[in-house]
Design an enzyme around this catalytic site. Structure first.
Site, short mmCIF file in Angstrom:
data_model
loop_
_atom_site.label_atom_id
_atom_site.label_comp_id
_atom_site.label_asym_id
_atom_site.label_seq_id
_atom_site.Cartn_x
_atom_site.Cartn_y
_atom_site.Cartn_z
N HIS A 11 0.69 -1.16 0.05
CA HIS A 11 0.19 -0.01 0.12
C HIS A 11 1.08 1.14 0.21
O HIS A 11 1.63 1.52 0.99
CB HIS A 11 -0.88 0.08 1.14
CG HIS A 11 -1.94 1.28 1.51
ND1 HIS A 11 -2.10 1.67 2.57
CD2 HIS A 11 -2.59 1.59 0.46
CE1 HIS A 11 -2.93 2.83 2.43
NE2 HIS A 11 -3.32 2.68 1.08
N HIS A 53 -0.95 11.24 -1.95
CA HIS A 53 -2.65 10.84 -1.69
C HIS A 53 -3.16 12.01 -1.24
O HIS A 53 -4.38 12.12 -1.72
CB HIS A 53 -2.28 9.96 -0.44
CG HIS A 53 -3.50 9.47 -0.12
ND1 HIS A 53 -4.12 10.05 0.96
CD2 HIS A 53 -4.48 8.50 -0.15
CE1 HIS A 53 -5.41 9.25 1.41
NE2 HIS A 53 -5.44 8.39 0.55
#
Length: 252
Positions: A11, A53
């Site tokens: 991730h 992100h």
């Protein structure tokens, strides 16, 4: 392409051990034995795709404010590693092109999440897909995903051969219809919000179900037992070591 989907996907690289969405994190994921990685793409002010992100620079760089307030040249002046550990002070926010080159060099598969700044759904998807078409070999494992339906619609129209993952938090009432409309190949769901019944409902559509973000071995075992195909994890090496032979090799 999804035939090579592993049970554990790094991730944002391996964000437990290195600053997320950096080249260092991608290298760390490979070092830990990850076979696929997931990263996020957003646009700068001059419409350059970069790995980050959050909508703002505050948490993961030395800068402040919205990501699209800066050009790529300005963004490259920021420190994207010291917030995690001073030894990563040389890390910058990588371009998508830089990240793709490294991921290919490391021999990894990729889940690219299209993570647009609010209001930039369509251009972010367009630029990301154009970059993939130029740089990503057709025979290398790839999954495009997004929470934003317009991004998935652009991906469907511009790159129908690239599998698409529909990211879900609180599924809308018509999530099945949306998944069908965008041609979703996978359903990517939040692990905390799952039950055996919810996973069964997702699987009933005939799609693999991927769960984010799973860092506890016992939780991973539970999810696999419910029929989850793969989990995104911040610690691919640690989770693989903890699960050992308990990691299923095939989908249940």
């Amino acid at each position: 392409m999804l035939s090579t989907l592993p049970r554990l996907i790094g991730h944002r690289g391996a964000k437990e051990s290195a600053p997320e969405n950096t080249l260092a994190s991608l290298r760390e994921a490979a070092r830990q034995g990850a076979r696929w990685v997931e990263v996020d793409v957003m646009l700068t002010r001059d419409r350059q795709p970069v790995l980050i992100h959050d909508d703002t620079l505050n948490r993961t760089t030395s800068g402040f404010g919205p990501v699209p307030d800066l050009t790529l040249a300005e963004l490259k002046q920021l420190d994207a590693g010291s917030w995690f550990n001073p030894r990563f002070a040389s890390e910058t926010v990588p371009t998508l092109e830089e990240a793709l080159a490294l991921i290919l060099d490391l021999g990894l598969g990729l889940n690219l999440e299209i993570k647009p700044y609010p209001g930039q759904d369509v251009p972010t998807a367009q630029v990301a897909i154009d970059t993939l078409k130029r740089l990503w070999p057709a025979d290398r494992p790839l999954l495009l995903s997004s929470f934003e339906v317009p991004c998935l619609e652009v991906a469907r129209d511009l790159a129908p051969d690239i599998p698409r993952g529909y990211l879900l938090w609180d599924p809308p009432a018509d999530w099945v219809a949306i998944a069908d409309r965008v041609g979703a190949a996978t359903l990517n769901v939040h692990q905390d919000r799952q039950t055996p019944e919810s996973v069964a409902a997702y699987r009933a559509t005939g799609r693999p179900v991927l769960a984010y973000t799973v860092n506890a071995p016992q939780r991973a075992q539970t999810l696999f037992g419910w029929g989850i195909t793969a989990v995104f994890t911040d610690a691919p090496g640690r989770l693989a070591a903890a699960l050992g032979k308990d990691v299923p090799e095939k989908n249940p």
